[in-house]
Design an enzyme around this catalytic site. Structure first.
Site, PDB file in Angstrom:
ATOM      1  CB  SER A  42      -0.954   0.018   1.199  1.00 53.37           C
ATOM      2  OG  SER A  42      -0.240   0.171   2.411  1.00 53.37           O
ATOM      3  CE  LYS A 102      -2.988   2.141   4.755  1.00 48.45           C
ATOM      4  NZ  LYS A 102      -2.888   1.289   3.540  1.00 48.45           N
TER       5      LYS A 102
END
Length: 262
Positions: A42, A102
């Site tokens: 990701s 993230k």
């Protein structure tokens, strides 16, 4: 007899030294840094599957998720400094308790939206400049043996998987790379998200392969993340391995050792 006593005493002192060293290392790890392996794609190509890093738990102060409960028996967070947009952050998922990593995109009060794959913050576009193509071999990666998603369609085993790469510039001027897979992905066009006070909005750099704040927690996404769930900031990759086992030295990525996280 005296010689034997001295020898026994030396062994005891050695054992004590080792125990104290382990205790100090344990306290240091618990209070200041947390090891983290990258399990998914990701955050490519900023972070690759198999990257190993230490999370700076001092970056934002302490919460019950970034230090032992016995030492931090509070429900909120003591901030040493405010998180900065563009930081790569490890946090606890507010619902399932899993640790995520993230990029911080939205601060409290911000309005975030994606339009045609372009990020808008408070109505201002975060421009993207083409930066070539990210390439990798289509093969199982890491201990979970995940295969990459490719922009160039179905790629056979051992083939070259490609994704368009761009450099995105945030409002404060910080730049980072992002990847694109789909022309019109599910997260490429969204409603406007207004970040609540005391919460943050996160996105993965591999934009079409990241379950992040664009997706509701009820649907398996991250949603808005409360400040007390932040664990720390990722500053540098310490070690990296492309294989399924760390000991497979022929899979080590020596060019990523001690690489700064940008």
């Amino acid at each position: 007899m005296a010689s034997g006593t001295t020898k026994d005493g030396g062994i005891v002192e050695t054992i004590k030294t080792i125990v104290y060293a382990l205790l100090i290392a344990g306290v240091f790890r618990t209070l200041f840094f947390q090891p983290f392996w990258i399990p998914s794609e990701s955050m490519k190509d900023t972070l690759l599957i198999g990257d190993f890093l230490f999370v700076n738990k001092m970056a934002y102060g302490y919460s019950k998720y970034s230090c032992p409960f016995a030492m931090c028996p509070f429900s909120g967070r003591i901030l040493a400094s405010d998180p900065v947009r563009g930081d790569v952050v490890v946090f606890r998922h507010p619902v399932n308790g899993t640790d995520f990593i993230k990029r911080l995109i939205g601060l409290p009060g911000d309005k975030i939206q994606m339009k045609d794959g372009i990020l808008y913050i408070n109505g201002v576009m975060a421009p993207q400049v083409p930066d070539g193509v990210f390439e990798e071999i289509n093969e199982p990666q890491g201990p979970m043996r995940n295969r990459p998603r490719c922009e160039n369609g179905a790629v056979g085993d051992g083939g070259i998987c490609t994704r368009t790469r761009s450099i995105e510039t945030l409002p404060e001027g910080r730049k980072h790379r992002v990847l694109n897979i789909d022309k019109d992905g599910f997260g490429d066009n969204t409603d406007v998200f207004t970040v609540p006070e005391g919460h943050y909005f996160f996105m993965g750099d591999n934009r079409d392969n990241s379950q992040d704040s664009r997706y509701a927690q009820a649907a398996g996404g991250v949603g808005f993340v409360p400040v007390e769930y932040l664990i720390g900031r990722a500053d540098r990759v310490i070690f990296s391995s492309a294989g399924s086992r760390m000991l497979y030295f022929w899979t080590w990525r020596s060019d990523r050792f001690f690489k700064a996280v940008e």
